[in-house]
Enzyme design. Sequence first.
Site, PDB file in Angstrom:
ATOM      1  N   ARG A  58      94.940 -34.023 -85.979  1.00  0.00           N
ATOM      2  CA  ARG A  58      94.433 -35.269 -85.366  1.00  0.00           C
ATOM      3  C   ARG A  58      95.564 -36.020 -84.659  1.00  0.00           C
ATOM      4  O   ARG A  58      95.374 -36.700 -83.668  1.00  0.00           O
ATOM      5  CB  ARG A  58      93.744 -36.160 -86.417  1.00  0.00           C
ATOM      6  CG  ARG A  58      93.224 -37.482 -85.836  1.00  0.00           C
ATOM      7  CD  ARG A  58      92.144 -38.138 -86.701  1.00  0.00           C
ATOM      8  NE  ARG A  58      92.482 -38.209 -88.098  1.00  0.00           N
ATOM      9  CZ  ARG A  58      93.382 -39.060 -88.622  1.00  0.00           C
ATOM     10  NH1 ARG A  58      94.005 -39.929 -87.869  1.00  0.00           N
ATOM     11  NH2 ARG A  58      93.622 -39.052 -89.917  1.00  0.00           N
ATOM     12  N   TYR A 111      79.049 -44.350 -64.863  1.00  0.00           N
ATOM     13  CA  TYR A 111      78.260 -43.455 -65.714  1.00  0.00           C
ATOM     14  C   TYR A 111      77.534 -44.358 -66.724  1.00  0.00           C
ATOM     15  O   TYR A 111      78.162 -45.261 -67.309  1.00  0.00           O
ATOM     16  CB  TYR A 111      79.191 -42.450 -66.406  1.00  0.00           C
ATOM     17  CG  TYR A 111      78.492 -41.647 -67.459  1.00  0.00           C
ATOM     18  CD1 TYR A 111      77.349 -40.901 -67.143  1.00  0.00           C
ATOM     19  CD2 TYR A 111      78.943 -41.636 -68.767  1.00  0.00           C
ATOM     20  CE1 TYR A 111      76.689 -40.174 -68.119  1.00  0.00           C
ATOM     21  CE2 TYR A 111      78.288 -40.897 -69.743  1.00  0.00           C
ATOM     22  CZ  TYR A 111      77.154 -40.180 -69.409  1.00  0.00           C
ATOM     23  OH  TYR A 111      76.503 -39.474 -70.386  1.00  0.00           O
ATOM     24  N   ASP A 183      88.254 -43.969 -63.732  1.00  0.00           N
ATOM     25  CA  ASP A 183      87.624 -42.735 -64.178  1.00  0.00           C
ATOM     26  C   ASP A 183      87.653 -41.788 -62.974  1.00  0.00           C
ATOM     27  O   ASP A 183      86.958 -42.016 -61.980  1.00  0.00           O
ATOM     28  CB  ASP A 183      86.192 -43.049 -64.638  1.00  0.00           C
ATOM     29  CG  ASP A 183      85.459 -41.822 -65.167  1.00  0.00           C
ATOM     30  OD1 ASP A 183      85.797 -40.703 -64.733  1.00  0.00           O
ATOM     31  OD2 ASP A 183      84.536 -41.987 -65.983  1.00  0.00           O
ATOM     32  N   LYS A 208      83.462 -31.887 -67.062  1.00  0.00           N
ATOM     33  CA  LYS A 208      83.046 -31.678 -65.680  1.00  0.00           C
ATOM     34  C   LYS A 208      84.021 -30.748 -64.943  1.00  0.00           C
ATOM     35  O   LYS A 208      84.231 -29.638 -65.372  1.00  0.00           O
ATOM     36  CB  LYS A 208      82.895 -33.044 -65.011  1.00  0.00           C
ATOM     37  CG  LYS A 208      82.137 -34.083 -65.858  1.00  0.00           C
ATOM     38  CD  LYS A 208      80.706 -33.671 -66.075  1.00  0.00           C
ATOM     39  CE  LYS A 208      79.895 -34.425 -67.106  1.00  0.00           C
ATOM     40  NZ  LYS A 208      80.367 -35.534 -67.829  1.00  0.00           N
TER      41      LYS A 208
HETATM   42  N1  LCS Z   1      82.638 -40.536 -66.903  1.00  0.00           N
HETATM   43  C1  LCS Z   1      81.847 -40.006 -65.966  1.00  0.00           C
HETATM   44  C2  LCS Z   1      82.083 -40.331 -64.530  1.00  0.00           C
HETATM   45  C3  LCS Z   1      80.810 -39.152 -66.340  1.00  0.00           C
HETATM   46  O1  LCS Z   1      80.042 -38.636 -65.384  1.00  0.00           O
HETATM   47  C4  LCS Z   1      80.594 -38.879 -67.711  1.00  0.00           C
HETATM   48  C5  LCS Z   1      79.495 -38.001 -68.165  1.00  0.00           C
HETATM   49  C6  LCS Z   1      81.442 -39.467 -68.656  1.00  0.00           C
HETATM   50  C7  LCS Z   1      82.462 -40.273 -68.217  1.00  0.00           C
HETATM   51  C8  LCS Z   1      81.294 -39.203 -70.134  1.00  0.00           C
HETATM   52  O2  LCS Z   1      81.790 -37.936 -70.421  1.00  0.00           O
HETATM   53  P1  LCS Z   1      81.324 -37.015 -71.659  1.00  0.00           P
HETATM   54  O3  LCS Z   1      81.481 -37.835 -72.889  1.00  0.00           O
HETATM   55  O4  LCS Z   1      79.905 -36.661 -71.419  1.00  0.00           O
HETATM   56  O5  LCS Z   1      82.260 -35.864 -71.581  1.00  0.00           O
HETATM   57  N2  LCS Z   1      78.526 -37.782 -67.189  1.00  0.00           N
HETATM   58  C9  LCS Z   1      77.397 -37.199 -67.334  1.00  0.00           C
HETATM   59  C10 LCS Z   1      76.415 -37.172 -66.352  1.00  0.00           C
HETATM   60  O6  LCS Z   1      76.499 -37.700 -65.236  1.00  0.00           O
HETATM   61  N3  LCS Z   1      75.381 -36.521 -66.781  1.00  0.00           N
HETATM   62  O7  LCS Z   1      75.579 -36.074 -68.084  1.00  0.00           O
HETATM   63  C11 LCS Z   1      76.861 -36.502 -68.528  1.00  0.00           C
END
Ligand code: LCS
Length: 393
Positions: A58, A111, A183, A208
Site C-alpha cells: 500500500r 465526468y 484531468d 482509458k
Molecule cells: N475522469 C474522466 C475524464 C473520466 O472519463 C472518468 C471515467 C474518470 C475520471 C473516472 O475514472 P475511473 O474511476 O472510472 O477509472 N469515465 C467514464 C466514462 O466516461 N464512462 O465510464 C467511465
Amino acid sequence: MKQKNLGFNSKAVHAGTMDDVRNSAISPIYQTSTFRFDSADHGAKCFAGEDTGYIYTRLGNPTIKELEDAVAILENGYGGIAVSSGMAAVNTVYMTYLGQGKHVVAHNSLYGPSRGVLETIYPRFGITASFVDATDPQNVADAIQPDTALIYLETPANPTIGITDLEAVVRIARQHQIPVCVDNTFCSPYLQKPLELGVDIVLHSMTKFINGHADIVAGMIVTKTKEEYQKLRPVMVNMGFNMDPHQAWLTRRGLKTLGIRIEKAQENAIQVAQYLEQHPKVEWVLYPGLSSHPQYELGKRQMKGPGSMLSFSLKGGFEAGKRMMDHVQLALLAVSLGGIETLIQHPASMTHSKLSKEAKETAGITEGLVRLSVGIEEVEDIIKDLEQALLKV
Ligand code: LCS
C-alpha cells in the site's frame, strides 16, 4: 534507459524500467503485499526513510513504481502516484486540497461522479463548489472566493469536448496562489502536457487511453513539484487508494503502445467527425479537429492533435439517442472510452442521467447528445456501422 533525450514513443516503451536481478526484458510482477527486512536495523531504517527499501505494497511496490515513473516521465512531472481508479485519483486530490470551509472552482462539464461527489459527499464535510463554464477563463476568475483552495478542470471535457485555455487559467490561479488540477484523461500525455503549461497537478483515469485495452480500472496523479507530491502521497497511502501490482503491470504494458494507438484512433476520428457533420439527422458535432469547434484554434495550440473523442447531437433528441444506441453493431454500446474498440454511449440516459435538467443544460449536455470514443478498427467499418444505426433513427 541509458540513452537521453528520447522521443515520446521510445519513452513509452522504456521509461521507468526497473533493474531486474535476472535481466528479464519485461519487468516481473512483484505480486506481494509485504517485503522482508534483512534485520531489525534495516526495518528501522526503512521506516525512518533512511533506506529506500520497500515495506508494504500500500505504501509502495516496484511494479507500481515502474508505472508511476513512466507516466511521470511522459507528463514531464516530478513524480507519479498510482491509484486503484480514476475516481481514487480525483478523490485523493479533493481530499488533499479541500477541507472544512474550503471552496473549489470546477468546470461545469466534468465526468459525472467527479462533479457528483462535490455535490453530494463533500458538502457533508463543509466543502463548497462552484461549477462554471471554464472555457471562458473569466468565469473562473469571477468564481474565486477567499477560501478557494483548488481549481479543477477537464479539457477536453467529458462529454461536451469543451476546451479550456490552461495558460489563461494558470495566470488567474497564480494571482490567488490557488493550485490547478487538470484531468488529462481525454488526451493522455501524448496529446497534451498540462504541467508544461503551468498546471500543478495532472490526473488520469488510466482505465482509458493509458492502458487502452478495456481490461483494467486504474488511476494516476502526477505533480509538477516535490512539494505537491509530498502532500498527495500520504493521503493516497492512508486512505488506501493504492493500486494492485498486477493492475500496474497490465497498465505498464498498455502504455507502451499509447502513441501508435492514439495516432490510429485519431486518424479514424477525423474521418468519422467529417462524416457525421454532413449527416442530415445530426444537429452538430463537437470535435477539436473540426473548424466548427468553438475552440478550434485553442485546441490546435494546446493539443498535439484532436484525439479520438467526439460528441454529436441528434436532431431527434432523447428518443433518437436511445434508438441509435439500440442499433449499433460494431461499436460497443458501453461506457468508458479510450480503448482500442469503438465505444458509443448516450450521456442523457447513461453517464450523466443523475444530473439535474438544469445542470445538464448549463453543461451543454443535450438530450440527443451521443458520445463516441473512436477505436482503431478500419474506419470504413466504423462509418458503415454508424450509417446503418442512423438509418433506424
Ligand atoms: N475522469 C474522466 C475524464 C473520466 O472519463 C472518468 C471515467 C474518470 C475520471 C473516472 O475514472 P475511473 O474511476 O472510472 O477509472 N469515465 C467514464 C466514462 O466516461 N464512462 O465510464 C467511465
